[in-house]
Design a protein around this motif. Sequence first.
Motif, PDB file in Angstrom:
ATOM      1  N   PRO A 142      49.587  59.918  71.074  1.00 18.48           N
ATOM      2  CA  PRO A 142      48.320  60.034  70.354  1.00 18.48           C
ATOM      3  C   PRO A 142      47.150  59.649  71.236  1.00 18.48           C
ATOM      4  O   PRO A 142      47.228  58.683  72.017  1.00 18.48           O
ATOM      5  CB  PRO A 142      48.490  59.054  69.192  1.00 18.48           C
ATOM      6  CG  PRO A 142      49.511  58.072  69.661  1.00 18.48           C
ATOM      7  CD  PRO A 142      50.444  58.845  70.540  1.00 18.48           C
ATOM      8  N   PRO A 143      46.040  60.369  71.141  1.00 12.23           N
ATOM      9  CA  PRO A 143      44.891  60.056  72.001  1.00 12.23           C
ATOM     10  C   PRO A 143      44.191  58.769  71.616  1.00 12.23           C
ATOM     11  O   PRO A 143      43.530  58.148  72.444  1.00 12.23           O
ATOM     12  CB  PRO A 143      43.978  61.268  71.794  1.00 12.23           C
ATOM     13  CG  PRO A 143      44.345  61.802  70.455  1.00 12.23           C
ATOM     14  CD  PRO A 143      45.812  61.546  70.296  1.00 12.23           C
ATOM     15  N   PHE A 144      44.309  58.369  70.343  1.00 14.53           N
ATOM     16  CA  PHE A 144      43.644  57.155  69.886  1.00 14.53           C
ATOM     17  C   PHE A 144      44.615  56.301  69.075  1.00 14.53           C
ATOM     18  O   PHE A 144      45.658  56.775  68.625  1.00 14.53           O
ATOM     19  CB  PHE A 144      42.431  57.490  69.005  1.00 14.53           C
ATOM     20  CG  PHE A 144      41.429  58.377  69.675  1.00 14.53           C
ATOM     21  CD1 PHE A 144      40.593  57.900  70.671  1.00 14.53           C
ATOM     22  CD2 PHE A 144      41.332  59.719  69.321  1.00 14.53           C
ATOM     23  CE1 PHE A 144      39.676  58.722  71.295  1.00 14.53           C
ATOM     24  CE2 PHE A 144      40.423  60.546  69.941  1.00 14.53           C
ATOM     25  CZ  PHE A 144      39.595  60.058  70.932  1.00 14.53           C
ATOM     26  N   GLN A 145      44.240  55.046  68.932  1.00 13.41           N
ATOM     27  CA  GLN A 145      45.011  54.140  68.091  1.00 13.41           C
ATOM     28  C   GLN A 145      44.024  53.279  67.318  1.00 13.41           C
ATOM     29  O   GLN A 145      43.030  52.808  67.868  1.00 13.41           O
ATOM     30  CB  GLN A 145      45.925  53.258  68.941  1.00 13.41           C
ATOM     31  CG  GLN A 145      47.013  52.575  68.154  1.00 13.41           C
ATOM     32  CD  GLN A 145      48.054  51.937  69.080  1.00 13.41           C
ATOM     33  OE1 GLN A 145      47.748  50.931  69.718  1.00 13.41           O
ATOM     34  NE2 GLN A 145      49.225  52.498  69.154  1.00 13.41           N
ATOM     35  N   TYR A 146      44.313  53.138  66.008  1.00 15.43           N
ATOM     36  CA  TYR A 146      43.425  52.345  65.159  1.00 15.43           C
ATOM     37  C   TYR A 146      44.230  51.166  64.617  1.00 15.43           C
ATOM     38  O   TYR A 146      45.312  51.343  64.047  1.00 15.43           O
ATOM     39  CB  TYR A 146      42.897  53.182  63.991  1.00 15.43           C
ATOM     40  CG  TYR A 146      42.477  54.583  64.400  1.00 15.43           C
ATOM     41  CD1 TYR A 146      41.436  54.789  65.296  1.00 15.43           C
ATOM     42  CD2 TYR A 146      43.147  55.696  63.897  1.00 15.43           C
ATOM     43  CE1 TYR A 146      41.059  56.076  65.676  1.00 15.43           C
ATOM     44  CE2 TYR A 146      42.785  56.979  64.266  1.00 15.43           C
ATOM     45  CZ  TYR A 146      41.742  57.164  65.160  1.00 15.43           C
ATOM     46  OH  TYR A 146      41.385  58.431  65.541  1.00 15.43           O
ATOM     47  N   VAL A 147      43.698  49.969  64.787  1.00 16.83           N
ATOM     48  CA  VAL A 147      44.398  48.749  64.401  1.00 16.83           C
ATOM     49  C   VAL A 147      43.512  47.956  63.448  1.00 16.83           C
ATOM     50  O   VAL A 147      42.377  47.602  63.796  1.00 16.83           O
ATOM     51  CB  VAL A 147      44.751  47.893  65.630  1.00 16.83           C
ATOM     52  CG1 VAL A 147      45.538  46.652  65.208  1.00 16.83           C
ATOM     53  CG2 VAL A 147      45.537  48.705  66.640  1.00 16.83           C
ATOM     54  N   MET A 148      44.007  47.705  62.248  1.00 15.76           N
ATOM     55  CA  MET A 148      43.252  46.914  61.277  1.00 15.76           C
ATOM     56  C   MET A 148      43.718  45.468  61.328  1.00 15.76           C
ATOM     57  O   MET A 148      44.927  45.187  61.289  1.00 15.76           O
ATOM     58  CB  MET A 148      43.444  47.469  59.863  1.00 15.76           C
ATOM     59  CG  MET A 148      42.609  46.748  58.817  1.00 15.76           C
ATOM     60  SD  MET A 148      42.493  47.629  57.239  1.00 15.76           S
ATOM     61  CE  MET A 148      44.208  47.634  56.729  1.00 15.76           C
ATOM     62  N   CYS A 149      42.781  44.569  61.427  1.00 16.65           N
ATOM     63  CA  CYS A 149      43.102  43.152  61.565  1.00 16.65           C
ATOM     64  C   CYS A 149      43.357  42.531  60.195  1.00 16.65           C
ATOM     65  O   CYS A 149      42.530  41.776  59.650  1.00 16.65           O
ATOM     66  CB  CYS A 149      41.982  42.427  62.297  1.00 16.65           C
ATOM     67  SG  CYS A 149      41.803  42.962  64.004  1.00 16.65           S
ATOM     68  N   ALA A 150      44.507  42.900  59.643  1.00 15.66           N
ATOM     69  CA  ALA A 150      44.969  42.347  58.367  1.00 15.66           C
ATOM     70  C   ALA A 150      46.489  42.369  58.405  1.00 15.66           C
ATOM     71  O   ALA A 150      47.092  43.337  58.882  1.00 15.66           O
ATOM     72  CB  ALA A 150      44.443  43.160  57.190  1.00 15.66           C
ATOM     73  N   TYR A 185      47.635  43.944  52.156  1.00 15.59           N
ATOM     74  CA  TYR A 185      46.813  43.502  51.033  1.00 15.59           C
ATOM     75  C   TYR A 185      45.415  43.151  51.533  1.00 15.59           C
ATOM     76  O   TYR A 185      45.255  42.438  52.532  1.00 15.59           O
ATOM     77  CB  TYR A 185      47.438  42.278  50.363  1.00 15.59           C
ATOM     78  CG  TYR A 185      48.855  42.482  49.891  1.00 15.59           C
ATOM     79  CD1 TYR A 185      49.199  43.605  49.128  1.00 15.59           C
ATOM     80  CD2 TYR A 185      49.860  41.580  50.207  1.00 15.59           C
ATOM     81  CE1 TYR A 185      50.490  43.800  48.688  1.00 15.59           C
ATOM     82  CE2 TYR A 185      51.169  41.767  49.772  1.00 15.59           C
ATOM     83  CZ  TYR A 185      51.473  42.883  49.024  1.00 15.59           C
ATOM     84  OH  TYR A 185      52.768  43.072  48.588  1.00 15.59           O
ATOM     85  N   LEU A 186      44.393  43.638  50.824  1.00 20.45           N
ATOM     86  CA  LEU A 186      43.002  43.358  51.177  1.00 20.45           C
ATOM     87  C   LEU A 186      42.297  42.717  49.989  1.00 20.45           C
ATOM     88  O   LEU A 186      42.631  42.970  48.829  1.00 20.45           O
ATOM     89  CB  LEU A 186      42.262  44.644  51.560  1.00 20.45           C
ATOM     90  CG  LEU A 186      42.830  45.497  52.690  1.00 20.45           C
ATOM     91  CD1 LEU A 186      41.905  46.677  52.971  1.00 20.45           C
ATOM     92  CD2 LEU A 186      43.047  44.680  53.952  1.00 20.45           C
ATOM     93  N   ASN A 187      41.298  41.898  50.286  1.00 17.37           N
ATOM     94  CA  ASN A 187      40.452  41.312  49.260  1.00 17.37           C
ATOM     95  C   ASN A 187      39.243  42.203  49.022  1.00 17.37           C
ATOM     96  O   ASN A 187      38.662  42.754  49.965  1.00 17.37           O
ATOM     97  CB  ASN A 187      39.968  39.919  49.690  1.00 17.37           C
ATOM     98  CG  ASN A 187      41.066  38.882  49.638  1.00 17.37           C
ATOM     99  OD1 ASN A 187      41.824  38.820  48.675  1.00 17.37           O
ATOM    100  ND2 ASN A 187      41.161  38.063  50.686  1.00 17.37           N
TER     101      ASN A 187
END
Length: 495
Positions: A56-64, A79-81
């Motif tokens: 994949p050309p990009f990678q997205y990482v969510m800090c949760a 889980y998000l608030n």
Amino acid sequence: MDEVIESGLVHDFDASLSGIGQELGAGAYSMSDVLALPIFKQEDSSLPQENETKHPPFQYVMCAATSPAVKLYDETLTYLNQGQSYEIRMLDNRKAGDIPEINGKLVKSIIRVVFHDRRLQYTEHQQLEGWKWNRPGDRLLDLDIPMSVGVIDIKTNPSQLNAVEFLWDPTKCTSAFIQVHCISTEFTPRKHGGEKGVPFRIQVDTFKQTENGEYTDHLHSASCQIKVFKPKGADRKQKTDREKMEKRTAHEKEKYQPSYDTTVLTECSPWPDTPTTFVNNSPTPAPTFTSAQHNTYSVPDSNSSSPNHQGDGTSQGSGDQLHPSATIQETQQWLLKHRFSTYTRLFSNFSGADLLKLTREDLVQICGPADGIRLYNALKSRSVRPRLTIYVCQEPLRSIQLERQDAGNGDSSNGAIYVYHAIYLEEMAASEVTRKLALAFNIPLHQINQVYRQGPTGIHILVSDQMVQNFQDESCFLFTMIKAENGEGFHIILK
């Protein structure tokens, strides 16, 4: 691991870590975070060799953190608030020489919060409109601009409350901080309280610029599954899941994924431009939700649009009941006839069998409580029983009767054949009798001046509401039409 490092994932990371750390505080980049991404756990050595070359050309990482109560090989759940800012790191994951046309140029990314369940995807437009009605002025998704880094030309569309878009430079450190304002239980039918919330998805779609300057050339898409809780609710849920896992035996724990500090968005198909792509795979262009459907299919006469209307005796029951064998076209016409034109686009690929398979709960979730129950009743329930049924036949012309009597010398076998029409009255009113007679015998309603009943010694009695209320059920009438005295219209005489 070597591929990721060689691809430029850590390009200029060390040089910029200290500055970014001061600016973002707790959201600062950390090499340990990147190296501990769960995407490496998801790799399967049993995959064919040719699949290993996909990059994949990009990678997205969510800090949760991901939930520990997810079984192996299932998709992660995070889980998000509600309203809390969460960082999504936009990482350039290209190998040397990959997509050189974007070198030194910006790309556009659209971040969306969308439904995970397919049933809710079918009705995304209606669900979001309902949320907008209950939360005027609010958005489902916002970008926390002061916290975000490297994002420019940020745009939000008032008609798309669940999406934000921006431009960014893949060669620079970029972080988008998002806030999700809708909670999972807002889209759950209220029954007994404590309902299980529906899962959402966070999806990122990235595009490059075309020759005409528009960012419409798709490059990459990835998403992850989330659930959104009221403030602090996500922390409590994460703690509950962790405590449940601690009580399990070592053998049971092996069936579950470990919890990761960050959530990697996995590759997926791009989100469709229109919310109805899920139900319309036709190659022909389709109108949007707001376009009128009446030009696409033939609409029945307005006199028969009521779901309880029985029509004339010849067509009784022909279009009131949807049969499993009904084609897509016939199903669309049935929906239009029963005043469900709002949902013809939604069910544009449904046959009669498909629609009849939906449960009451399915229809309520798709169409909302009012229309869902009404559609279920129209599909499953019998027609409303009429308050009164009468049988009516138009008396043949006198000249025709005389000819038949002369030809047959009174033989009943050559006499006139009387064919009766069933008239179903839903209102015990004279006006209802007039209207149903006009429908049954194709008489223009405006040409019927009065309806009389022939009484003793041949007198004509005006049919009133009180007379209709005293009709015996399944009474039989012959009627004749005589021209009005002024020459305009007709009088109908029931015998």
